[in-house]
Design a protein around this motif. Structure first.
Motif, PDB file in Angstrom:
ATOM      1  N   GLY A   1       0.776  -1.319  -0.125  1.00  0.00           N
ATOM      2  CA  GLY A   1       0.103  -0.062  -0.025  1.00  0.00           C
ATOM      3  C   GLY A   1       0.691   1.133  -0.190  1.00  0.00           C
ATOM      4  O   GLY A   1       0.250   2.226  -0.240  1.00  0.00           O
ATOM      5  N   GLN A   2       2.228   0.871   0.307  1.00  0.00           N
ATOM      6  CA  GLN A   2       3.074   2.146   0.444  1.00  0.00           C
ATOM      7  C   GLN A   2       3.793   2.367  -0.750  1.00  0.00           C
ATOM      8  O   GLN A   2       4.333   3.635  -1.088  1.00  0.00           O
ATOM      9  N   ILE A   3       4.179   1.251  -1.430  1.00  0.00           N
ATOM     10  CA  ILE A   3       5.292   1.144  -2.498  1.00  0.00           C
ATOM     11  C   ILE A   3       4.635   0.736  -3.796  1.00  0.00           C
ATOM     12  O   ILE A   3       3.915  -0.195  -3.937  1.00  0.00           O
ATOM     13  N   ARG A   4       4.638   1.568  -4.826  1.00  0.00           N
ATOM     14  CA  ARG A   4       4.192   0.891  -6.153  1.00  0.00           C
ATOM     15  C   ARG A   4       5.110   0.067  -6.827  1.00  0.00           C
ATOM     16  O   ARG A   4       4.652  -0.857  -7.705  1.00  0.00           O
ATOM     17  N   ARG A   5       6.249   0.118  -6.679  1.00  0.00           N
ATOM     18  CA  ARG A   5       7.385  -0.349  -7.752  1.00  0.00           C
ATOM     19  C   ARG A   5       8.767  -0.540  -7.180  1.00  0.00           C
ATOM     20  O   ARG A   5       9.210   0.501  -6.609  1.00  0.00           O
ATOM     21  N   VAL A   6       9.416  -1.577  -7.276  1.00  0.00           N
ATOM     22  CA  VAL A   6      10.935  -1.692  -6.713  1.00  0.00           C
ATOM     23  C   VAL A   6      11.433  -2.626  -7.950  1.00  0.00           C
ATOM     24  O   VAL A   6      11.054  -3.630  -8.268  1.00  0.00           O
TER      25      VAL A   6
ATOM     26  N   VAL B   1      14.546  -2.287   5.669  1.00  0.00           N
ATOM     27  CA  VAL B   1      14.775  -1.217   6.081  1.00  0.00           C
ATOM     28  C   VAL B   1      13.279  -0.371   5.771  1.00  0.00           C
ATOM     29  O   VAL B   1      12.814   0.335   6.567  1.00  0.00           O
ATOM     30  N   LEU B   2      12.512  -0.665   4.716  1.00  0.00           N
ATOM     31  CA  LEU B   2      11.219  -0.305   4.537  1.00  0.00           C
ATOM     32  C   LEU B   2      10.368  -0.675   5.337  1.00  0.00           C
ATOM     33  O   LEU B   2       9.730   0.350   6.125  1.00  0.00           O
ATOM     34  N   GLY B   3      10.305  -1.740   5.798  1.00  0.00           N
ATOM     35  CA  GLY B   3       9.474  -2.296   6.809  1.00  0.00           C
ATOM     36  C   GLY B   3       9.575  -1.584   8.130  1.00  0.00           C
ATOM     37  O   GLY B   3       8.762  -1.253   8.794  1.00  0.00           O
ATOM     38  N   GLN B   4      10.905  -1.227   8.570  1.00  0.00           N
ATOM     39  CA  GLN B   4      10.969  -0.567   9.953  1.00  0.00           C
ATOM     40  C   GLN B   4      10.414   0.766   9.583  1.00  0.00           C
ATOM     41  O   GLN B   4       9.805   1.468  10.545  1.00  0.00           O
ATOM     42  N   CYS B   5      10.743   1.527   8.579  1.00  0.00           N
ATOM     43  CA  CYS B   5      10.256   2.945   8.462  1.00  0.00           C
ATOM     44  C   CYS B   5       8.737   2.943   8.418  1.00  0.00           C
ATOM     45  O   CYS B   5       8.258   3.900   9.134  1.00  0.00           O
ATOM     46  N   VAL B   6       8.138   2.065   7.865  1.00  0.00           N
ATOM     47  CA  VAL B   6       6.602   1.912   7.757  1.00  0.00           C
ATOM     48  C   VAL B   6       6.089   1.736   9.069  1.00  0.00           C
ATOM     49  O   VAL B   6       5.351   2.294   9.607  1.00  0.00           O
ATOM     50  N   GLN B   7       6.712   0.770   9.996  1.00  0.00           N
ATOM     51  CA  GLN B   7       6.173   0.437  11.375  1.00  0.00           C
ATOM     52  C   GLN B   7       6.278   1.675  12.130  1.00  0.00           C
ATOM     53  O   GLN B   7       5.473   2.132  12.941  1.00  0.00           O
TER      54      GLN B   7
ATOM     55  N   GLU C   1      19.181 -11.016  -1.924  1.00  0.00           N
ATOM     56  CA  GLU C   1      19.779 -10.444  -0.646  1.00  0.00           C
ATOM     57  C   GLU C   1      19.433  -8.807  -0.768  1.00  0.00           C
ATOM     58  O   GLU C   1      19.382  -8.414   0.375  1.00  0.00           O
ATOM     59  N   ARG C   2      19.711  -8.161  -1.974  1.00  0.00           N
ATOM     60  CA  ARG C   2      19.718  -6.675  -1.768  1.00  0.00           C
ATOM     61  C   ARG C   2      18.169  -6.378  -1.468  1.00  0.00           C
ATOM     62  O   ARG C   2      17.837  -5.619  -0.912  1.00  0.00           O
ATOM     63  N   PHE C   3      17.275  -7.267  -2.225  1.00  0.00           N
ATOM     64  CA  PHE C   3      15.701  -6.876  -2.108  1.00  0.00           C
ATOM     65  C   PHE C   3      15.470  -7.261  -0.401  1.00  0.00           C
ATOM     66  O   PHE C   3      14.460  -6.378  -0.054  1.00  0.00           O
ATOM     67  N   GLU C   4      16.166  -8.051   0.080  1.00  0.00           N
ATOM     68  CA  GLU C   4      15.835  -8.499   1.404  1.00  0.00           C
ATOM     69  C   GLU C   4      16.159  -7.338   2.399  1.00  0.00           C
ATOM     70  O   GLU C   4      15.503  -7.003   3.316  1.00  0.00           O
ATOM     71  N   LEU C   5      17.456  -6.943   2.063  1.00  0.00           N
ATOM     72  CA  LEU C   5      17.795  -5.946   2.843  1.00  0.00           C
ATOM     73  C   LEU C   5      16.970  -4.602   2.913  1.00  0.00           C
ATOM     74  O   LEU C   5      16.581  -3.975   3.955  1.00  0.00           O
TER      75      LEU C   5
END
Length: 293
Positions: free
Chosen positions: A38-43, A166-172, A158-162
């Motif tokens: 819901g926060q990210i359109r595309r990676v 980071v994104l998950g912590q910022c959203v939280q 591994e890059r996408f996991e890192l």
């Protein structure tokens, strides 16, 4: 860059204004976890190697892109200024931006919904209006040197996991938009800018002045220019989609008063006429396209 499915490699589509020839372009799209969608359109992971400098014109699109470079630099110029950046975020724009790199660019691009950007960044989005800001100068410690840390990892998973950590912590940890602003933005985006601003303010029960101020602070620009950007993005999509459509037909479909109104808005938002943008869209490159490893 085009929207793609999860973890798929595809050839890059031509970007209006790109001037590089004989470029090798690779992409890898990644579907974020459900809690982030819901926060990210595309990676998208992106790598480009060309024989010389690559110039592109980036157009307003109603989102907030973050570029996490693996060390390569990009020169960015617009009516509001210019500078050279490695990793950066571009706020909501209603002007075109010209980018240049020396022929090599390796990065991850994260396109955020504006309200997702508000939650991830945790500050007034109006401060990023028509602006480009280095990631290191804007975010907290989790973002510092993130592009370099991503580059050091041996694989894209591994890059996408890192990145997701980071994104998950910022959203939280980040602030949530007002329900009224969130509703108004979804309504405006879903209609491609067709809902009158006074109607939105009335439906959320706020004065127009209060509505505009809250919307600007959380989305990044006021509702009226946001509607203009959304309408422009819709018209540009229709004009460049497969199958010929006249400019007059697109003007009517996108909600412009007439052909002339569309042309004026394209000159203002894209720095070009519709015909010039159509002419700039070339067939996507095939040679050299492949899987990012």
């Amino acid at each position: 860059m085009p929207t793609t499915g999860p973890d798929t490699a595809v050839p890059d589509t031509a970007v209006p204004g790109a001037t590089a020839e004989d470029a090798d372009v690779w992409m890898r799209a990644h579907r974020p976890r459900p809690s982030l969608r819901g926060q990210i359109r595309r990676v998208v992971g992106f790598a480009e190697h060309a024989g010389g400098a690559v110039h592109r014109r980036e157009l307003p699109f109603g989102g907030v892109p973050i570029i996490l470079s693996f060390g390569d630099q990009v020169r960015i110029s617009s009516a509001t200024g210019s500078g050279t950046y490695t990793s950066f975020v571009a706020g909501m724009h209603e002007i075109p931006v010209d980018t240049t790199h020396d022929g090599t660019l390796r990065c991850i691009q994260v396109d955020l919904d504006p309200l997702g950007a508000y939650r991830l960044l945790g500050g007034p989005m109006s401060e990023l209006h028509d602006a480009v800001v280095p990631v290191d100068g804007l975010f907290g410690p989790a973002w510092r040197d993130l592009g370099e840390r991503l580059a050091e990892l041996p694989s894209w998973p591994e890059r996408f996991e890192l990145l997701e950590r980071v994104l998950g912590q910022c959203v939280q940890d980040g602030p949530r938009a007002d329900p009224e602003v969130s509703w108004a933005w979804r309504r405006l985006a879903g209609s491609h800018g067709a809902v009158p601003i006074g109607e939105l303010a009335a439906e959320v029960g706020w004065s127009r002045r209060h509505f505009v101020a809250r919307f600007r602070g959380q989305v990044g620009i006021a509702p009226k220019p946001a509607a203009q950007v959304l309408r422009f993005a819709r018209a540009h999509q229709l004009l460049t989609a497969p199958g010929a459509r006249s400019i007059s037909d697109v003007a009517a479909a996108a909600g412009y008063a007439d052909h002339s109104h569309l042309i004026r808005e394209f000159r203002r938002l894209a720095g070009a006429t519709p015909s010039q943008l159509i002419a700039a869209v070339a067939p996507p490159p095939v040679a050299g396209a492949g899987q990012l490893s």
